[in-house]
Design an enzyme around this catalytic site. Sequence first.
Site, PDB file in Angstrom:
ATOM      1  N   LYS A  56      14.101  50.005   2.375  1.00 58.67           N
ATOM      2  CA  LYS A  56      13.571  49.152   1.446  1.00 58.67           C
ATOM      3  C   LYS A  56      13.704  47.824   2.249  1.00 58.67           C
ATOM      4  CE  LYS A  56      16.104  51.454  -2.306  1.00 58.67           C
ATOM      5  NZ  LYS A  56      16.878  51.035  -3.166  1.00 58.67           N
ATOM      6  N   GLY A  57      14.448  47.613   3.296  1.00 61.72           N
ATOM      7  CA  GLY A  57      14.827  46.403   3.849  1.00 61.72           C
ATOM      8  C   GLY A  57      13.704  45.468   4.382  1.00 61.72           C
ATOM      9  N   ASP A  60      20.113  43.974   2.422  1.00 61.73           N
ATOM     10  CA  ASP A  60      20.877  44.015   1.265  1.00 61.73           C
ATOM     11  C   ASP A  60      22.563  44.435   1.634  1.00 61.73           C
ATOM     12  OD1 ASP A  60      20.494  46.943   2.298  1.00 61.73           O
ATOM     13  OD2 ASP A  60      21.929  47.654   0.329  1.00 61.73           O
ATOM     14  N   ARG A  70      18.911  41.282  -1.780  1.00 63.46           N
ATOM     15  CA  ARG A  70      17.238  41.395  -1.110  1.00 63.46           C
ATOM     16  C   ARG A  70      16.623  40.361  -1.441  1.00 63.46           C
ATOM     17  NH1 ARG A  70      17.237  46.915   1.090  1.00 63.46           N
ATOM     18  NH2 ARG A  70      18.205  48.290  -0.049  1.00 63.46           N
ATOM     19  N   PHE A 110      27.495  40.375   9.334  1.00 61.09           N
ATOM     20  CA  PHE A 110      26.733  41.179   8.185  1.00 61.09           C
ATOM     21  C   PHE A 110      25.847  40.312   7.506  1.00 61.09           C
ATOM     22  CE2 PHE A 110      25.678  43.826   4.606  1.00 61.09           C
ATOM     23  CZ  PHE A 110      25.229  44.905   5.388  1.00 61.09           C
ATOM     24  N   VAL A 111      24.589  40.389   7.806  1.00 59.51           N
ATOM     25  CA  VAL A 111      23.642  39.243   7.205  1.00 59.51           C
ATOM     26  C   VAL A 111      22.779  40.028   5.842  1.00 59.51           C
ATOM     27  CG1 VAL A 111      23.312  38.122   9.240  1.00 59.51           C
ATOM     28  CG2 VAL A 111      21.592  39.982   8.785  1.00 59.51           C
ATOM     29  N   LYS A 127      20.415  42.814  16.521  1.00 58.83           N
ATOM     30  CA  LYS A 127      21.913  42.435  16.859  1.00 58.83           C
ATOM     31  C   LYS A 127      22.033  43.270  18.216  1.00 58.83           C
ATOM     32  CE  LYS A 127      24.021  42.352  12.150  1.00 58.83           C
ATOM     33  NZ  LYS A 127      25.065  43.350  11.341  1.00 58.83           N
ATOM     34  N   GLU A 162      10.206  46.515  10.947  1.00 57.84           N
ATOM     35  CA  GLU A 162      11.553  46.636  10.714  1.00 57.84           C
ATOM     36  C   GLU A 162      12.356  45.497  10.269  1.00 57.84           C
ATOM     37  OE1 GLU A 162      13.858  48.398   9.339  1.00 57.84           O
ATOM     38  OE2 GLU A 162      14.729  50.033  10.498  1.00 57.84           O
ATOM     39  N   ASP A 163      13.407  45.575   9.487  1.00 64.32           N
ATOM     40  CA  ASP A 163      14.126  44.370   8.982  1.00 64.32           C
ATOM     41  C   ASP A 163      15.176  44.016  10.040  1.00 64.32           C
ATOM     42  OD1 ASP A 163      15.731  46.657   8.643  1.00 64.32           O
ATOM     43  OD2 ASP A 163      16.176  45.837   6.528  1.00 64.32           O
ATOM     44  N   ASP A 191      19.891  47.504  14.533  1.00 66.75           N
ATOM     45  CA  ASP A 191      21.511  47.226  14.955  1.00 66.75           C
ATOM     46  C   ASP A 191      21.846  48.170  15.977  1.00 66.75           C
ATOM     47  OD1 ASP A 191      23.819  46.174  13.913  1.00 66.75           O
ATOM     48  OD2 ASP A 191      24.230  47.792  12.649  1.00 66.75           O
TER      49      ASP A 191
HETATM   50  P1  IMP Z   1      20.792  51.063  13.007  1.00 65.63           P
HETATM   51  O1  IMP Z   1      20.296  52.359  12.700  1.00 65.63           O
HETATM   52  O2  IMP Z   1      22.101  50.847  13.118  1.00 65.63           O
HETATM   53  O3  IMP Z   1      19.854  50.095  13.840  1.00 65.63           O
HETATM   54  O4  IMP Z   1      20.643  50.292  11.450  1.00 65.63           O
HETATM   55  C1  IMP Z   1      19.516  49.862  10.883  1.00 65.63           C
HETATM   56  C2  IMP Z   1      19.558  49.699   9.471  1.00 65.63           C
HETATM   57  O5  IMP Z   1      20.589  49.110   9.178  1.00 65.63           O
HETATM   58  C3  IMP Z   1      18.699  48.570   8.970  1.00 65.63           C
HETATM   59  O6  IMP Z   1      17.385  48.724   8.902  1.00 65.63           O
HETATM   60  C4  IMP Z   1      19.244  47.790   7.985  1.00 65.63           C
HETATM   61  O7  IMP Z   1      18.754  48.379   6.777  1.00 65.63           O
HETATM   62  C5  IMP Z   1      20.954  48.335   8.305  1.00 65.63           C
HETATM   63  N1  IMP Z   1      21.534  47.159   8.504  1.00 65.63           N
HETATM   64  C6  IMP Z   1      22.127  46.914   9.659  1.00 65.63           C
HETATM   65  N2  IMP Z   1      22.692  45.488  10.052  1.00 65.63           N
HETATM   66  C7  IMP Z   1      22.659  45.118   8.961  1.00 65.63           C
HETATM   67  C8  IMP Z   1      23.100  43.809   8.342  1.00 65.63           C
HETATM   68  O8  IMP Z   1      23.705  42.916   9.107  1.00 65.63           O
HETATM   69  N3  IMP Z   1      22.852  43.432   6.938  1.00 65.63           N
HETATM   70  C9  IMP Z   1      22.066  44.404   6.025  1.00 65.63           C
HETATM   71  N4  IMP Z   1      21.610  45.618   6.623  1.00 65.63           N
HETATM   72  C10 IMP Z   1      21.998  45.844   7.930  1.00 65.63           C
HETATM   73 MG    MG Z   2      16.135  48.971   7.101  1.00 63.83          MG
END
Ligand code: IMP
Ligand code: MG
Length: 178
Positions: A42-43, A158, A164, A151-152, A130, A98-99, A102
């Site tokens: 949903k992000g 969220d 959100r 953490f944002v 990040k 994508e939001d 990470d």
């Molecule tokens: P990844 O697989 O670790 O790259 O995670 C990506 C997903 O983790 C994003 O689409 C977000 O939903 C969530 N996420 C990662 N960092 C944050 C943050 O700082 N705040 C909120 N959601 C996050």
């Molecule tokens: Mg996401």
Amino acid sequence: MLEDIKSVLISEKELEDKISELGARISKDYCGKNLLVLSVLKGASVFMSDIIRKITIPIQIDFMAASSYGKGTATSGSVKIIKDLDIDVSGFDILIVEDILDSGVTLSNLIKVLESRSPKSVSVCTLLSKPSRRKVEVPVRYEGFVVPDEFVVGYGLDYAEYYRNLPFIGILKEEIYS
Ligand code: IMP
Ligand code: MG
């Protein structure tokens, strides 16, 4: 809600300006192509709804959902597709919106799944990145902002499904999640 936020990292105005700039670049780069803008629920939903209105060429949109964090603030390492696409992507150039990127685990898995369906291309547009937390390299064509390892929340992002609806990107107070 505002009392849980330590500071504003990216203001509404900064988001608006960046999204206009990205939308213009995408419109130019994909001119004459068959673009499918794909958002990860949903992000990315808030970013998606704003950026598509800055794209000036004909596009289709669709949504997928993949599970990642649950209630914590660190990735579980595995990704599950919860909602898949409704259409055949073979004739499309796909742009994944994508939001935040990470660890990269979510996106790299999603890219693999989509590439196995033989679209014309798959590219990534992420609002936030990040880089300090990357575990898997993901090629990013469009990137909004590089953010520090905090953490944002807000603008779609969220913590435990809340925040959100904040109109800016903020840093959550540590006492909220620790
Ligand atoms: P990844 O697989 O670790 O790259 O995670 C990506 C997903 O983790 C994003 O689409 C977000 O939903 C969530 N996420 C990662 N960092 C944050 C943050 O700082 N705040 C909120 N959601 C996050
Ligand atoms: Mg996401």
